[in-house]
Design an enzyme around this catalytic site. Structure first.
Site, PDB file in Angstrom:
ATOM      1  N   LYS A 117     -14.605   8.499  -3.200  1.00 16.81           N
ATOM      2  CA  LYS A 117     -15.772   8.770  -2.267  1.00 16.81           C
ATOM      3  C   LYS A 117     -16.271  10.263  -2.776  1.00 16.81           C
ATOM      4  O   LYS A 117     -17.649  10.184  -2.887  1.00 16.81           O
ATOM      5  CB  LYS A 117     -15.608   8.891  -0.962  1.00 16.81           C
ATOM      6  N   HIS A 168       0.824  -1.193  -0.066  1.00 13.53           N
ATOM      7  CA  HIS A 168       0.072   0.281  -0.166  1.00 13.53           C
ATOM      8  C   HIS A 168       0.848   1.257   0.059  1.00 13.53           C
ATOM      9  O   HIS A 168       0.343   2.244   0.187  1.00 13.53           O
ATOM     10  CB  HIS A 168      -1.042   0.204   1.315  1.00 13.53           C
ATOM     11  N   LYS A 200       0.910  14.769   0.791  1.00 13.16           N
ATOM     12  CA  LYS A 200      -0.326  14.868   0.346  1.00 13.16           C
ATOM     13  C   LYS A 200      -0.388  16.227   0.133  1.00 13.16           C
ATOM     14  O   LYS A 200      -1.518  16.747  -0.505  1.00 13.16           O
ATOM     15  CB  LYS A 200      -1.183  14.385   1.363  1.00 13.16           C
ATOM     16  N   THR A 234      -8.410   6.596  -1.818  1.00 17.59           N
ATOM     17  CA  THR A 234      -9.752   6.204  -1.700  1.00 17.59           C
ATOM     18  C   THR A 234     -10.699   7.355  -1.590  1.00 17.59           C
ATOM     19  O   THR A 234     -11.875   7.166  -1.943  1.00 17.59           O
ATOM     20  CB  THR A 234     -10.047   5.171  -0.815  1.00 17.59           C
ATOM     21  N   LYS A 285      -8.117  14.084   4.518  1.00 13.11           N
ATOM     22  CA  LYS A 285      -7.244  13.168   4.518  1.00 13.11           C
ATOM     23  C   LYS A 285      -6.346  13.104   5.744  1.00 13.11           C
ATOM     24  O   LYS A 285      -6.223  14.090   6.219  1.00 13.11           O
ATOM     25  CB  LYS A 285      -6.571  12.610   3.045  1.00 13.11           C
ATOM     26  N   ARG A 286      -5.519  12.139   6.042  1.00 11.37           N
ATOM     27  CA  ARG A 286      -4.390  12.401   6.851  1.00 11.37           C
ATOM     28  C   ARG A 286      -3.416  13.497   6.213  1.00 11.37           C
ATOM     29  O   ARG A 286      -3.218  13.590   5.290  1.00 11.37           O
ATOM     30  CB  ARG A 286      -3.515  11.071   7.263  1.00 11.37           C
TER      31      ARG A 286
HETATM   32  C1  26W Z   1       4.649   0.903   9.717  1.00 13.66           C
HETATM   33  C2  26W Z   1       3.955   2.086   9.847  1.00 13.66           C
HETATM   34  C3  26W Z   1       2.907   2.073   8.572  1.00 13.66           C
HETATM   35  C4  26W Z   1       1.465   2.018   8.834  1.00 13.66           C
HETATM   36  C5  26W Z   1       0.626   1.959   7.931  1.00 13.66           C
HETATM   37  C6  26W Z   1       3.339   2.092   7.185  1.00 13.66           C
HETATM   38  C7  26W Z   1       2.151   2.152   6.215  1.00 13.66           C
HETATM   39  C8  26W Z   1       1.079   2.032   6.391  1.00 13.66           C
HETATM   40  C9  26W Z   1       0.089   2.048   5.505  1.00 13.66           C
HETATM   41  C10 26W Z   1       0.335   0.895   4.463  1.00 13.66           C
HETATM   42  C11 26W Z   1      -0.250   3.465   4.781  1.00 13.66           C
HETATM   43  C12 26W Z   1      -1.472   3.406   4.270  1.00 13.66           C
HETATM   44  O1  26W Z   1      -2.397   3.478   4.763  1.00 13.66           O
HETATM   45  N1  26W Z   1      -1.274   3.481   2.811  1.00 13.66           N
HETATM   46  C13 26W Z   1      -2.665   3.931   2.006  1.00 13.66           C
HETATM   47  O2  26W Z   1      -3.243   3.040   1.508  1.00 13.66           O
HETATM   48  C14 26W Z   1      -4.395   3.121   0.899  1.00 13.66           C
HETATM   49  C15 26W Z   1      -5.314   1.959   0.641  1.00 13.66           C
HETATM   50  O3  26W Z   1      -4.566   1.281  -0.231  1.00 13.66           O
HETATM   51  C16 26W Z   1      -4.272   3.848  -0.400  1.00 13.66           C
HETATM   52  O4  26W Z   1      -5.269   4.399  -0.954  1.00 13.66           O
HETATM   53  C17 26W Z   1      -3.336   5.134   0.026  1.00 13.66           C
HETATM   54  O5  26W Z   1      -2.779   5.981  -1.309  1.00 13.66           O
HETATM   55  C18 26W Z   1      -2.186   4.602   0.791  1.00 13.66           C
HETATM   56  O6  26W Z   1      -1.263   5.945   1.355  1.00 13.66           O
END
Ligand code: 26W
Length: 827
Positions: free
Chosen positions: A657, A357, A551, A653, A545-546
Site C-alpha cells: 500500500k 498466513h 515487527k 501488505t 501495523k499491529r
Molecule cells: C489464533 C490466533 C491467530 C489469529 C490470527 C493467529 C494468527 C492469525 C493470523 C493468521 C495472523 C495474520 O494476520 N497474519 C498476517 O497475514 C497477512 C495476510 O496474509 C500477512 O501479510 C502478514 O504477514 C501476516 O502476519
C-alpha cells in the site's frame, strides 16, 4: 451530465421523504447518510435481479466461497460511489441540496471485523473477485463488537469497545429465511440401520445462525454483485427458554441465552497467539457449519447428485480458523446425504483449499481433544477417523517412517493440530509470499511437503489498488490518469506506463507536489487530533501495523533515541528534518508490546517538547489505526518502514500500500519485501539486516550473543542503557524490554540489526535530499506496484486453485456496464 445529476437529486429527495417523511434539509447527517445508502442499495438490486435470472440456467457457474473469521472492510459508501462511477454526480447533486457528501461519509462506522493483515486481505480479495466477475462469496461472523478502539491515555493504550452496530448498519440485509441451526455439545448415539452405521446427535444445544448479507460491488461491474454473508448467533427461542423458566430453572435459561449470544458477540483481538479458548472454537464451528449449510442448500437447488460438487464449488479456508470445514463437510455428506466415506472424502478434499498466513509457532491452532469432544462430539469422531485413516495410509506407504507419521498426524498428545487437518483435508496449500512459501516447504510443513508436494504453491498477497490508491489518493490518481489514461484502474500493470516519466523533471515536480499536499492533509489531522504541529516538508517516516515484537517497532524507536542522542551532542549534525510516525494496536493481554507503545509515547513527549531541537525531529503515535486512517496515512508517506526480523513476516501488505502511493521501502528481506525489491531494483529500495537463512540458522544452531552486540557498539549500548538508567523517568517501565534484549538474548535480533538499520536509514535520509532522484524512485515504486494488486493475486487463485474463469479484458467505454447501468437506473 446535467440530467443525470438532476435525476439523482430527484431520486434522493424522494427516497429521503419515503424513509423519514420529511425533506432532507430537516434531517440529521445520519439520516441523510442512511437515505443515500438505501438508494444505492436499491439501484444495486436492479442488477442483482438480472443476475439471479441468469442463475436459473441448469449449468450453474462454479462458486467460490471464501471462509474467514475476519473481514476488515472499513467504510463502503465513498468506495462504492467510485465503483459505480457516480461519486462526482452525487457530490454535486448533494451540494445543490445543501448537503456535504463528506459529512455523510463521516457518519459511516468502519466495519472493523478483523485484526490486521489477514482480515484486510480477505476484504481486498472479495473486492477483486467482484471486479473480475468471479462468483465469490465471503462467509464470516457478524460480530456485535468489532476490533476495540484504541485510545492513548498517559502514553498507554486503553481499549474501548467498538459498538459499530449502535445505530443500524444500512448496508446489511438480515435474511431470516435462510436461518439455520448449528448444534453444539450433547452426545452421539450410534445405531445400525439396515446394516449401516447411523449417527444421531442428541441432547445438543441448538444455536440459530441468522445471516446478514452485505453486497460486494466491484469497480465498474454492476453485473456481478457478490455477497458477504455474516452470521449472527441467536438463541432458538426469541425469549427465555420457557421450559427451563417454568420449571423454575431461571438461571439455566439465562445461561443458555448468554452462552449463545456470546458466540457472535466480539472479535478476538489476538492476531498472533492462540489461546485455545472454548468460545473461540464455538465461533469457528458456528460460522463453518452455517456457511456450509448455505452452500449445500444452494447446490441442491441446481443439482441432483453430489458427484459434480467440486466442479461447481470451491471452498477456500483463510488460515486454519475455518478448518472445521473438513470434518463438517464430511459429516454433511455422510450423515445427511448418505454418501460413503471414500466418496465424501474425495469430494471434500477436491473442494477445499487452504492458505497459511503465519509461521509463528505460538499462532498455530491446536485444540485440546476434550474441548472438541464436548463442544462438537460428532465432528470429533470424524476428526479421529480422518486421523486414523491418515496414519494407516502413511504406515502403508512409508512403513519405515514412524517419525513422519507422528510429526504430521492430526491428533497428538491430546491435541488436534488444525494446520495438519487443513493440509490433509485440502487440495491446495499456499503461502502468501515466495519466502514464506519456501519456509513452509522446507521448515514448518516440510514433512507434508514430502508427502504432498503437488499441494504446495505460492500466492503472493495483493491489495486493492482501487481502495488504497484510487480512493485513498485522489490527487495522485488524477496525475496518473492525466498522464497515462485510466487503464490502470482496471489493469493495475498498466501503471508501468509511468516509467518513462522517471526522467521527466516537470512530472516529478508534480509528483512531489502531490506528496506534499497529502502530507499537509495528514499534518492537519495530527494538529487537529493531538495539537502537535509537524512540518509537512520534513521527511514522513512511517511505521503503521499491529505492534508485535517480531515487527520490531522497538528497532525503530531505538534508532530514534540514538538520533536524538547524537543530535543533542552535535546540533550541527547534517540530517534532514524528519517526522517519525507510528500507529497500530496491541492485543489487550500482550504486555510486552504495550510497553513498546509506552516507550514510543515517552520518547515522543520528550522529543516534541525539546526546544533545543528546533523542530528537526518529531515523533507521533497516531491512536486507533484503522482502515480509514490508513487511507490517509499511506498517501502521505516518504519512508515505509518494513523492518520485521527476516523470516517472521509472512508477507506484509502495508508494504504494498505504501509502495503504490510512492513511498520508498526501508526494510529487511522478509515477506513480500523480497518481491518488491525484485520489482523495483536495488536502486529504488533500501534493504538492510540479517537474511532469513541467517536468522533460521541462529534459531537452529545458536551462536548469537546479543550481549556482544551491546558491548561492542557504544551508541547501541547507550540507548539500551537508557531504558533502565532513569533517563526515561524513574519508573521501571522498560525493564522488560531491557531484559528481553540482554537476559533473553534478543529473540528478534534487534541489537544485531541495529547498526545496519541506522546506517541504511542515514543513507535514505541523504538520498531524500536529492529531490529528483528521490522522486524518480518513488515513481518507479508506483509504476512497479501494479503487480501487487489483489486483482493479480485473485487471478492466480482463480487459475491455479479454484479453476474459475474471470473477465480479464478492459471493456471499451460502451461496455462499461456498471456506469451505464446506473445511468440507466436514474433515467
Ligand atoms: C489464533 C490466533 C491467530 C489469529 C490470527 C493467529 C494468527 C492469525 C493470523 C493468521 C495472523 C495474520 O494476520 N497474519 C498476517 O497475514 C497477512 C495476510 O496474509 C500477512 O501479510 C502478514 O504477514 C501476516 O502476519
Amino acid at each position: 451530465m446535467i440530467w443525470l445529476k438532476d435525476s439523482f437529486k430527484k431520486a434522493y429527495v424522494e427516497k429521503f421523504i419515503e424513509i423519514q417523511g420529511s425533506m432532507p434539509n430537516t434531517g440529521t447527517s445520519w439520516e441523510k447518510y442512511r437515505a443515500l445508502v438505501v438508494l444505492i442499495k436499491e439501484k444495486m438490486k436492479i442488477s442483482q435481479a438480472a443476475e439471479s435470472m441468469n442463475d436459473s440456467s441448469p449449468d450453474q457457474e462454479k462458486q467460490v466461497y471464501y471462509f474467514s473469521l475476519e473481514f476488515l472492510i472499513g467504510k463502503l459508501l465513498s468506495y462504492y460511489l467510485i465503483n459505480l462511477g457516480i461519486k462526482d454526480v452525487v457530490q454535486e447533486g448533494l451540494e445543490e441540496l445543501g448537503i456535504d457528501l463528506e459529512d455523510l461519509i463521516a457518519e459511516e462506522n468502519d466495519a472493523a471485523l478483523g485484526n490486521g493483515g489477514l482480515g484486510r486481505l480477505s476484504a481486498c480479495y472479495l473486492d477483486s473477485m467482484a471486479f473480475l466477475g468471479i462468483p465469490g462469496q465471503g462467509n464470516g461472523i457478524r460480530y456485535k463488537y468489532g476490533l476495540f478502539q484504541q485510545k492513548i491515555v498517559n502514553g498507554f493504550q486503553v481499549e474501548l469497545p467498538d459498538n459499530w452496530l449502535k445505530n443500524e448498519y444500512p448496508w446489511e440485509m438480515r435474511k431470516s429465511d435462510n436461518t439455520v441451526v448449528v448444534k453444539f455439545k450433547g452426545h452421539v448415539r450410534t445405531e445400525s440401520i439396515k446394516g449401516k452405521l447411523t449417527f444421531f446427535h442428541e441432547d445438543y444445544e441448538p444455536v440459530l445462525a441468522v445471516p446478514y448479507d452485505i453486497p460486494m460491488l466491484g469497480y465498474g461491474n454492476l453485473n456481478r454483485i457478490n455477497n458477504l454473508r455474516l452470521w449472527s448467533a441467536e438463541p432458538i427461542k426469541d425469549d427465555l427458554d420457557w421450559v427451563s423458566f417454568n420449571q423454575g430453572d431461571y438461571s439455566k435459561a439465562v445461561a443458555y441465552r448468554s452462552e449463545v449470544e456470546a458466540i457472535s458477540y466480539i472479535l478476538y483481538p489476538e492476531d498472533s497467539s492462540h489461546a485455545g479458548r472454548e468460545l473461540r472454537l464455538r465461533q469457528e464451528y458456528f460460522f463453518t457449519a452455517a456457511g456450509l449449510s448455505t452452500i449445500i442448500r444452494y447446490f441442491k437447488k441446481k443439482n441432483n447428485s453430489f458427484s459434480g460438487f467440486a466442479r461447481k464449488v470451491a471452498i477456500h479456508i483463510n488460515d486454519t480458523h475455518p478448518a472445521l470445514c473438513v470434518p463438517e463437510l464430511m459429516r454433511i455428506f455422510m450423515d445427511e446425504e448418505d454418501l460413503g466415506w471414500d466418496e465424501a472424502w474425495n469430494i471434500t478434499v477436491n473442494t477445499i483449499s487452504f492458505t497459511n498466513h503465519t509461521i509463528l509457532p505460538e499462532a498455530l491452532e491446536k485444540w485440546p481433544v476434550e474441548i472438541m469432544k464436548s463442544q462438537c462430539p460428532r465432528i470429533y469422531m470424524i476428526i479421529e477417523e480422518i486421523d486414523r485413516r491418515y496414519r494407516e495410509e502413511m504406515h502403508h506407504m512409508h512403513p519405515e517412517k514412524r517419525d513422519l507419521i507422528e510429526h504430521t498426524a492430526i491428533i497428538r498428545d491430546g491435541q488436534i493440530h488444525m494446520a495438519h487437518l487443513a493440509v490433509i483435508g485440502s487440495n491446495s496449500v499456499n503461502g502468501v509470499a515466495e519466502l514464506h512459501t519456501k519456509i513452509l516447504k522446507t521448515q514448518v510443513l516440510k514433512d507434508f511437503y514430502t508427502i504432498y508436494p503437488y499441494k504446495f504453491n505460492n500466492k503472493t498477497n495483493g491489495v486493492s489498488h482501487r481502495r488504497f490508491l484510487l480512493e485513498a489518493n485522489p490527487d495522485l490518481s488524477r496525475l496518473i490518469s492525466e498522464s497515462i489514461g485510466e487503464d490502470w484502474i482496471r489493469q493495475s500493470e498498466s501503471l508501468e506506463k509511468l516509467l518513462p516519466y522517471t526522467s521527466d523533471t516537470a512530472f516529478l515536480e508534480k509528483l512531489a507536489d502531490v506528496k506534499y499536499h497529502n502530507k499537509c492533509r495528514l499534518a492537519n489531522y495530527i494538529n487537529d487530533k493531538m495539537n502537535i504541529q509537524v512540518d509537512p516538508s520534513s521527511i514522513f517516516d512511517i511505521q503503521v501495523k499491529r505492534i508485535h515484537a517480531y515487527k520490531r517497532q522497538l528497532l525503530n524507536i531505538l534508532k530514534i533515541m540514538d538520533l536524538y542522542n547524537r543530535w543533542r551532542e552535535d546540533p550541527s549534525m547534517d540530517i534532514y528534518p524528519t517526522t517519525f510516525i507510528f500507529g497500530g494496536k496491541v492485543a489487550p493481554g500482550y504486555q510486552y508490546a504495550k510497553s513498546i507503545i509506552k516507550l514510543i509515547t515517552t520518547m515522543a513527549q520528550r522529543i516534541n517538547t525539546d526546544p533545543a531541537l528546533g523542530g528537526k525531529m518529531k515523533v507521533i503515535f497516531l491512536e486507533n489505526f484503522n482502515v480509514s486512517l490508513a487511507e490517509m496515512i499511506y498517501p502521505a508517506a516518504d519512508i515505509s518502514e518494513q523492518i520485521s526480523t527476516a523470516s517472521q513476516e509472512a508477507s506484509g501488505t502495508g508494504n504494498m500500500k505504501f509502495m503504490l502511493n510512492g513511498a520508498i521501502t526501508l526494510g529487511t528481506l522478509d515477506g513480500a519485501n523480497v518481491e518488491i525489491r525484485r520489482a523495483v531494483g536495488d536502486e529504488n529500495i533500501a534493504i538492510f539486516g540479517l537474511k532469513a537463512n541467517e536468522v533460521m540458522n541462529y534459531y537452529q544452531w545458536g551462536g548469537y550473543k546479543s550481549w556482544e552486540e551491546y558491548q561492542n557498539f557504544p551508541r547501541l549500548k547507550r540507548v539500551v542503557d537508557q531504558l533502565v538508567d532513569g533517563s526515561l523517568g524513574s519508573s521501571n517501565e522498560f525493564a522488560g524490554i531491557y531484559e528481553s534484549l540482554l537476559r533473553d538474548n534478543d529473540q528478534y535480533f534487534v541489537l544485531k540489526d541495529f547498526r545496519s538499520y541506522t546506517d541504511t536509514w542515514q543513507k535514505v535520509n541523504l538520498w531524500y535530499q536529492h529531490k529528483l532522484s528521490w522522486a524518480s524512485s518513488c515513481l518507479v515504486n508506483i509504476g512497479k506496484g501494479g503487480v501487487f494488486s489483489s486483482d493479480r493475486a485473485i487471478k492466480e487463485y482463480a487459475d491455479d486453485i479454484w479453476h474459475v474463469p474471470y473477465q480479464n479484458e478492459i471493456p471499451g467505454p460502451q461496455e462499461q456496464s456498471g456506469i451505464n447501468q446506473i445511468k440507466h437506473a436514474y433515467k
